[in-house]
Write a protein that holds these residues in place. Structure first.
Motif, short mmCIF file in Angstrom:
data_model
loop_
_atom_site.label_atom_id
_atom_site.label_comp_id
_atom_site.label_asym_id
_atom_site.label_seq_id
_atom_site.Cartn_x
_atom_site.Cartn_y
_atom_site.Cartn_z
N ASN A 66 0.86 -1.18 0.00
CA ASN A 66 0.00 0.00 0.00
C ASN A 66 0.90 1.23 0.00
OD1 ASN A 66 -2.71 -1.14 0.17
ND2 ASN A 66 -2.09 -1.87 2.18
N VAL A 67 0.83 2.01 -1.08
CA VAL A 67 1.73 3.14 -1.26
C VAL A 67 0.92 4.42 -1.38
CG1 VAL A 67 3.63 4.09 -2.60
CG2 VAL A 67 3.28 1.61 -2.52
N VAL A 68 1.35 5.44 -0.63
CA VAL A 68 0.76 6.78 -0.76
C VAL A 68 1.74 7.63 -1.54
CG1 VAL A 68 -0.08 8.82 0.45
CG2 VAL A 68 -0.54 6.54 1.39
N PHE A 69 1.38 7.94 -2.79
CA PHE A 69 2.24 8.76 -3.65
C PHE A 69 1.84 10.24 -3.50
CE2 PHE A 69 2.32 4.66 -5.86
CZ PHE A 69 3.66 4.51 -6.14
N THR A 70 2.81 11.13 -3.70
CA THR A 70 2.51 12.56 -3.80
C THR A 70 2.57 12.95 -5.27
OG1 THR A 70 4.87 13.14 -3.49
CG2 THR A 70 3.48 13.03 -1.52
N PHE A 71 1.73 13.89 -5.67
CA PHE A 71 1.74 14.32 -7.07
C PHE A 71 1.46 15.82 -7.16
CE2 PHE A 71 -2.61 13.15 -6.08
CZ PHE A 71 -3.38 14.13 -6.68
N ASP A 72 1.90 16.40 -8.25
CA ASP A 72 1.71 17.83 -8.46
C ASP A 72 1.81 18.13 -9.95
OD1 ASP A 72 1.33 20.52 -7.92
OD2 ASP A 72 2.68 20.48 -6.19
N LYS A 73 1.62 19.40 -10.29
CA LYS A 73 1.69 19.82 -11.69
C LYS A 73 3.12 19.70 -12.21
CE LYS A 73 -2.59 21.22 -12.52
NZ LYS A 73 -3.41 20.71 -13.63
#
Length: 283
Positions: free
Chosen positions: A276-283
């Motif tokens: 179970n992975v929590v990724f961060t994302f942005d523009k």
């Protein structure tokens, strides 16, 4: 320095046990001094009001209006589950067997058990199995009862001593080891559990596959949104290897069949890992 002039009179009248004072005072002060005192008083009042404004409200600290804190940058996150599976043919096996002896007394039962168990263990060592690959997994000594019609109650008729063992051996030697321990007096083969000598490496490979699967799912989810993966916030790993266990067909061993005629098929071993992975994302 400002000058003060004072003039006044004091009348003291006693009436019905009560006193009344009248004090008339006239102050003649410098105009600038009065303005300064009023300004100082206003500053003090505003300061006290500001402190009160910083009190707790609904469990949250209320900051003073003139205190500014930059807004924290909150990252966008997406939680994804990834799975990785590796299949392999086992190359080792764990044979779980039991030595059980019943005698009239507890001492006799333990002595009988010890005699047979040592015979089995010595045979295994002579076969080439090291001491590190032979483990006692359990031991028990308990009385056995029978119903006495004359006394109309259960009475002790003997004691049973039981010891369970696990032996690790190569897959090719399983049939021979089983025949060996049966010939030396064991009572029961409980089961055979298959495993791989490279399981740790295979689990790592499964984790890599699971992480790749998680990232691909996250990227597909963000397709067309203009966002992209920027990092990882948290990871949790859960490994669940499927180790084949043979429970059926072991009775053929006790029928004195040759080890070569007893089919022992391990099948495929499956190592499955979930992340179970929590990724961060942005523009």
């Amino acid at each position: 320095m400002a000058e003060y002039k004072y003039s006044g009179y004091l009348n003291h009248i006693i009436l019905n046990g009560l006193s009344k004072r009248e004090i008339n005072m006239n102050f003649h002060t410098n105009k600038k001094l009065w303005i300064g005192a009023i300004a100082l008083l206003l500053i003090t009042v505003l300061t006290i009001s500001g402190v009160k404004a910083s009190s707790h409200k609904d469990g949250v600290d209320q900051l003073l209006p003139n205190n500014k804190i930059d807004n924290a940058v909150v990252s966008h996150t997406i939680k994804v589950n990834g799975e990785g599976t590796v299949k392999v043919v086992p190359d080792i096996g764990y044979i779980n067997f039991t030595v059980s002896k019943r005698e009239k007394t507890a001492t006799e039962a333990m002595e009988s058990l010890s005699k047979t168990a040592n015979k089995v263990l010595n045979a295994l060592k002579d076969f080439g199995i090291s001491k590190e690959n032979i483990k006692t997994t359990g031991m028990n000594l308990s009385p056995e009862y029978e119903w006495d019609k004359e006394k109309e109650k259960n009475v002790i008729v003997g004691f049973r001593a039981v010891e369970n063992f696990s032996v690790k051996t190569k897959l090719d030697n399983i049939g021979k080891v089983i025949a060996l321990i049966v010939d030396n007096g064991i009572d029961r083969v409980n089961n055979i559990r298959f495993d791989s000598s490279k399981r740790e490496e295979l689990e790592k490979e499964a984790i890599k596959k699971a992480m790749k699967d998680a990232k691909e799912k996250a990227e597909v989810t963000l397709t067309g949104t203009g966002y992209k993966i920027t990092g990882i916030k948290t990871i949790s790993v859960e490994s669940n290897p499927f180790l084949p266990v043979l429970n059926e067909g072991l009775n053929a061993i006790f029928n004195k069949l040759s080890p070569d005629t007893v089919p022992i098929e391990s099948g495929s071993m499956v190592i499955k890992t979930s992340v179970n992975v929590v990724f961060t994302f942005d523009k």
